[in-house]
Design a protein around this motif. Structure first.
Motif, PDB file in Angstrom:
ATOM      1  N   ARG A   1       0.825  -1.206   0.000  1.00  0.00           N
ATOM      2  CA  ARG A   1       0.000   0.000   0.000  1.00  0.00           C
ATOM      3  C   ARG A   1       0.856   1.252   0.000  1.00  0.00           C
ATOM      4  NH1 ARG A   1      -3.613  -1.823   3.304  1.00  0.00           N
ATOM      5  NH2 ARG A   1      -2.670  -1.041   5.234  1.00  0.00           N
ATOM      6  N   ARG A   2       1.943   1.233   0.787  1.00  0.00           N
ATOM      7  CA  ARG A   2       2.851   2.387   0.778  1.00  0.00           C
ATOM      8  C   ARG A   2       3.469   2.577  -0.597  1.00  0.00           C
ATOM      9  NH1 ARG A   2       4.653   0.500   5.937  1.00  0.00           N
ATOM     10  NH2 ARG A   2       6.499  -0.417   4.930  1.00  0.00           N
ATOM     11  N   ARG A   3       3.777   1.474  -1.249  1.00  0.00           N
ATOM     12  CA  ARG A   3       4.397   1.583  -2.575  1.00  0.00           C
ATOM     13  C   ARG A   3       3.411   2.136  -3.601  1.00  0.00           C
ATOM     14  NH1 ARG A   3       6.556  -3.515  -5.938  1.00  0.00           N
ATOM     15  NH2 ARG A   3       4.324  -3.546  -6.401  1.00  0.00           N
ATOM     16  N   ILE A   4       2.117   1.810  -3.455  1.00  0.00           N
ATOM     17  CA  ILE A   4       1.106   2.360  -4.372  1.00  0.00           C
ATOM     18  C   ILE A   4       1.079   3.872  -4.271  1.00  0.00           C
ATOM     19  CG2 ILE A   4      -1.383   2.524  -4.796  1.00  0.00           C
ATOM     20  CD1 ILE A   4      -1.593  -0.411  -3.956  1.00  0.00           C
ATOM     21  N   GLN A   5       1.206   4.360  -3.029  1.00  0.00           N
ATOM     22  CA  GLN A   5       1.172   5.813  -2.825  1.00  0.00           C
ATOM     23  C   GLN A   5       2.365   6.497  -3.473  1.00  0.00           C
ATOM     24  OE1 GLN A   5       1.006   5.986   1.424  1.00  0.00           O
ATOM     25  NE2 GLN A   5      -1.171   5.440   1.533  1.00  0.00           N
ATOM     26  N   GLN A   6       3.466   5.750  -3.594  1.00  0.00           N
ATOM     27  CA  GLN A   6       4.675   6.342  -4.176  1.00  0.00           C
ATOM     28  C   GLN A   6       4.734   6.188  -5.692  1.00  0.00           C
ATOM     29  OE1 GLN A   6       7.750   4.267  -2.091  1.00  0.00           O
ATOM     30  NE2 GLN A   6       7.292   5.217  -0.109  1.00  0.00           N
ATOM     31  N   SER A   7       4.295   5.024  -6.201  1.00  0.00           N
ATOM     32  CA  SER A   7       4.450   4.754  -7.635  1.00  0.00           C
ATOM     33  C   SER A   7       3.141   4.648  -8.400  1.00  0.00           C
ATOM     34  CB  SER A   7       5.234   3.448  -7.823  1.00  0.00           C
ATOM     35  OG  SER A   7       4.489   2.363  -7.301  1.00  0.00           O
ATOM     36  N   GLY A   8       2.064   4.409  -7.690  1.00  0.00           N
ATOM     37  CA  GLY A   8       0.779   4.250  -8.371  1.00  0.00           C
ATOM     38  C   GLY A   8       0.558   2.867  -8.944  1.00  0.00           C
ATOM     39  N   ILE A   9       1.479   1.963  -8.754  1.00  0.00           N
ATOM     40  CA  ILE A   9       1.350   0.589  -9.273  1.00  0.00           C
ATOM     41  C   ILE A   9       0.593  -0.253  -8.246  1.00  0.00           C
ATOM     42  CG2 ILE A   9       2.595  -1.463 -10.032  1.00  0.00           C
ATOM     43  CD1 ILE A   9       4.927   0.377 -10.774  1.00  0.00           C
ATOM     44  N   LEU A  10      -0.563  -0.798  -8.660  1.00  0.00           N
ATOM     45  CA  LEU A  10      -1.386  -1.525  -7.707  1.00  0.00           C
ATOM     46  C   LEU A  10      -1.721  -2.945  -8.141  1.00  0.00           C
ATOM     47  CD1 LEU A  10      -5.075  -0.356  -7.950  1.00  0.00           C
ATOM     48  CD2 LEU A  10      -3.378   0.280  -9.624  1.00  0.00           C
ATOM     49  N   ASP A  11      -1.135  -3.428  -9.240  1.00  0.00           N
ATOM     50  CA  ASP A  11      -1.482  -4.772  -9.725  1.00  0.00           C
ATOM     51  C   ASP A  11      -1.194  -5.845  -8.685  1.00  0.00           C
ATOM     52  OD1 ASP A  11      -2.283  -3.668 -12.059  1.00  0.00           O
ATOM     53  OD2 ASP A  11      -0.476  -4.154 -13.198  1.00  0.00           O
ATOM     54  N   THR A  12      -0.003  -5.820  -8.103  1.00  0.00           N
ATOM     55  CA  THR A  12       0.376  -6.842  -7.126  1.00  0.00           C
ATOM     56  C   THR A  12      -0.525  -6.774  -5.905  1.00  0.00           C
ATOM     57  OG1 THR A  12       2.679  -6.681  -7.857  1.00  0.00           O
ATOM     58  CG2 THR A  12       2.278  -7.760  -5.761  1.00  0.00           C
ATOM     59  N   TYR A  13      -0.862  -5.551  -5.492  1.00  0.00           N
ATOM     60  CA  TYR A  13      -1.725  -5.378  -4.323  1.00  0.00           C
ATOM     61  C   TYR A  13      -3.102  -5.980  -4.584  1.00  0.00           C
ATOM     62  CZ  TYR A  13      -4.268  -3.022  -0.574  1.00  0.00           C
ATOM     63  OH  TYR A  13      -5.051  -2.744   0.530  1.00  0.00           O
ATOM     64  N   LEU A  14      -3.684  -5.672  -5.757  1.00  0.00           N
ATOM     65  CA  LEU A  14      -4.998  -6.196  -6.086  1.00  0.00           C
ATOM     66  C   LEU A  14      -4.983  -7.719  -6.194  1.00  0.00           C
ATOM     67  CD1 LEU A  14      -6.121  -3.593  -8.783  1.00  0.00           C
ATOM     68  CD2 LEU A  14      -6.929  -3.788  -6.416  1.00  0.00           C
ATOM     69  N   LYS A  15      -3.932  -8.271  -6.805  1.00  0.00           N
ATOM     70  CA  LYS A  15      -3.823  -9.718  -6.966  1.00  0.00           C
ATOM     71  C   LYS A  15      -3.759 -10.404  -5.615  1.00  0.00           C
ATOM     72  CE  LYS A  15      -0.836 -13.235  -9.069  1.00  0.00           C
ATOM     73  NZ  LYS A  15       0.429 -13.467  -9.837  1.00  0.00           N
ATOM     74  N   LEU A  16      -2.991  -9.815  -4.694  1.00  0.00           N
ATOM     75  CA  LEU A  16      -2.846 -10.415  -3.377  1.00  0.00           C
ATOM     76  C   LEU A  16      -4.151 -10.326  -2.591  1.00  0.00           C
ATOM     77  CD1 LEU A  16      -0.834 -11.831  -1.551  1.00  0.00           C
ATOM     78  CD2 LEU A  16      -0.160  -9.600  -0.648  1.00  0.00           C
ATOM     79  N   CYS A  17      -4.840  -9.192  -2.705  1.00  0.00           N
ATOM     80  CA  CYS A  17      -6.129  -9.050  -2.009  1.00  0.00           C
ATOM     81  C   CYS A  17      -7.134 -10.091  -2.523  1.00  0.00           C
ATOM     82  CB  CYS A  17      -6.697  -7.637  -2.226  1.00  0.00           C
ATOM     83  SG  CYS A  17      -5.859  -6.354  -1.279  1.00  0.00           S
ATOM     84  N   ARG A  18      -7.133 -10.318  -3.823  1.00  0.00           N
ATOM     85  CA  ARG A  18      -8.042 -11.297  -4.410  1.00  0.00           C
ATOM     86  C   ARG A  18      -7.744 -12.700  -3.872  1.00  0.00           C
ATOM     87  NH1 ARG A  18      -7.013 -10.135  -9.228  1.00  0.00           N
ATOM     88  NH2 ARG A  18      -8.566  -8.476  -9.409  1.00  0.00           N
ATOM     89  N   ARG A  19      -6.465 -13.046  -3.774  1.00  0.00           N
ATOM     90  CA  ARG A  19      -6.106 -14.368  -3.264  1.00  0.00           C
ATOM     91  C   ARG A  19      -6.494 -14.527  -1.792  1.00  0.00           C
ATOM     92  NH1 ARG A  19      -2.865 -17.935  -5.835  1.00  0.00           N
ATOM     93  NH2 ARG A  19      -3.802 -19.229  -4.194  1.00  0.00           N
TER      94      ARG A  19
END
Length: 493
Positions: free
Chosen positions: A448-466
């Motif tokens: 989540r911190r990395r999303i705030q810095q780079s805007g990349i959220l694919d890994t975050y969404l994939k992990l939440c789905r799992r």
């Protein structure tokens, strides 16, 4: 046989007859040293009336060996032996041989006690003990008595600030007369110096012992490492790990060649010092997080790294000496110590190499150590080492796999490698293993911190789905703010 140096020691102790010392004539008989004192009015205790006033002085602690009843039990033969020995006109062995049948075992012990007192010729006590040993008349009690006498003399020398050489000379005399206690007198002397606060003198004493090549008699020499190792251990008990390392290295570099086991003890001190540094750094990091102190600047960081590197250099140098002088039988324990050093200093690649070195010499490391090294390598993203360490996991039990992958996950988290951490979590879920709640939360928080810095959220969404599929979290909404278009995007996961 007592040496002439020993006589000088006793004179310094105040144990020799002062009226006699100034009139010594030294003659050498075959192997022994005979000291003759010329007759003079000052020669004390020539009369039985004086001899019968036998009392214990405070030079040695002998209360448990001699009681007041002993004075009433002494025969005429005892007093004759004392008087004849004090004349010093014949060797003590000749006097005792002549009066052997007149003296009981108890009276022979009392002869030792008599000459151990202040104001008596203590050198004669050593001669008497040597004769007893040669005649096979030294039982356990007599040995304990003589050891107590010797310990009292040594303690008096140390308390009197006598020369180190005098203490060593006394130990040499003890060895010459065949006094072999069940413990190491060298260790006893080191302890006496240490307890008296004379730590520098303890170091000088050990150096003198090594320089003279005095034999070290102790059944546990392998654990204690001889005089050098024992002194290093005393330093370690006081928490002076760096001093212990320096002691052993200085001894070796002075050409004194300490025992092989002392190098291993010094390697243990290196491990403990590195561990103390690691604990201090963790405390500093904790204080930094709560804002109590600022982060270490570049200069201090370099100093810490140099201190750790110097310790590792010392450890490696010690390991080379162990292998050089100890041989193949020491290989396993050397690699074990090196492994501990690299773990404490956070050197993943070097620690992994020591694991395989241990395996090659037939000393298998504990599985928990493999996991710890795996975590260190993960924090440093040592891909090759991680792959090699995970090979054994394939045939492990489910519980073992979960433990190993949890260490891997935490290593990635510590190093800030959140993509790798997320992949590890997904691998655990694929194997039917559920990460601990705190581990899952730490991965999501990092992403989540990395999303705030780079805007990349694919890994975050994939992990939440799992997590949702595995019923580890409920349905959630993900909010994404596009600054350029001033637009919020909401997505259900």
């Amino acid at each position: 046989m007592a040496t002439f140096n020993g006589i000088a020691i006793f004179a310094n102790l105040g144990l020799a007859n002062s009226s006699c010392l100034s009139k010594f004539h030294v003659h050498y008989y075959r192997r022994s040293l005979s000291v003759i004192c010329s007759k003079s009015p000052g020669f004390v205790l020539a009369r039985k009336s004086k001899t019968r006033e036998f009392r214990l002085f405070n030079s040695v602690e002998l209360d448990r060996f001699v009681t007041s009843d002993d004075e009433d039990e002494m025969s005429e033969g005892f007093f004759e032996a004392i008087e004849e020995l004090e004349r010093m006109v014949r060797e003590p062995s000749d006097v005792l041989e002549e009066m052997n049948e007149k003296l009981s075992a108890r009276e022979l012990q009392l002869v030792l006690v008599y000459f151990s007192q202040e104001g008596r010729d203590s050198w004669c006590a050593l001669e008497v003990f040597e004769w007893l040993r040669k005649e096979n008349r030294v039982d356990k009690e007599t040995m304990e008595l003589m050891v107590s006498i010797m310990c009292g003399w040594v303690k008096k020398l140390i308390e009197g600030k006598s020369q180190i050489a005098d203490v060593v000379d006394l130990l040499v005399d003890m060895d010459c007369v065949g006094l072999k206690p069940s413990f190491s007198m060298i260790e006893k002397v080191i302890s006496l110096y240490w307890e008296a606060g004379e730590k520098d003198e303890a170091v000088l004493f050990v150096k003198e012992v090594l320089r003279r090549g005095i034999a070290y008699s102790d059944s546990n020499v392998e654990q204690k490492g001889g005089p050098t190792g024992y002194l290093a251990w005393k330093m370690m008990v006081d928490g002076n790990y760096k001093d212990a390392v320096k002691l052993v290295i200085d001894m070796r570099e002075c050409g004194l060649n300490p025992e092989v086991y002392s190098y291993l003890i010094a390697m243990t001190a290196v491990v403990k010092e590195l561990n103390e540094v690691a604990k201090a750094l963790r405390k500093l990091k904790g204080f930094t997080k709560v804002g109590l102190i600022a982060e270490l600047d570049v200069e201090n960081t370099v100093l810490v790294e140099k201190y750790q590197a110097d310790l590792l250099d010392d450890g490696e140098r010690l390991s080379n000496w162990v292998i050089q002088y100890g041989g193949p039988s020491f290989y396993g324990v050397v690699h074990e110590r090196l492994l501990a050093m690299y773990i404490c200093s956070g050197r993943g690649a070097e620690a992994e190499r020591q694991l395989w070195e241990m395996k090659l010499v037939g000393k298998e490391a504990d599985r928990d150590l493999y996991d710890i090294v795996l975590a260190i390598c993960a924090s440093q993203k040592e891909t090759g080492a991680i792959g090699r360490l995970l090979t054994s996991m394939e045939v492990a039990s489910a519980l073992r796999k979960k433990k190993t992958l949890s260490w891997l996950l935490r290593g990635y988290l510590k190093g800030g490698h959140f993509d790798n951490a997320a992949e590890t979590v997904i691998k655990m879920l694929d194997l039917g293993l559920f990460p601990e709640f705190l581990d899952r939360a730490a991965v999501l928080q990092g992403l989540r911190r990395r999303i705030q810095q780079s805007g990349i959220l694919d890994t975050y969404l994939k992990l939440c789905r799992r997590f949702s599929d595995a019923n580890l979290i409920g349905p959630c909404l993900v909010y994404l703010h596009l600054k350029k278009h001033k637009l919020w995007v909401v997505k259900m996961v």
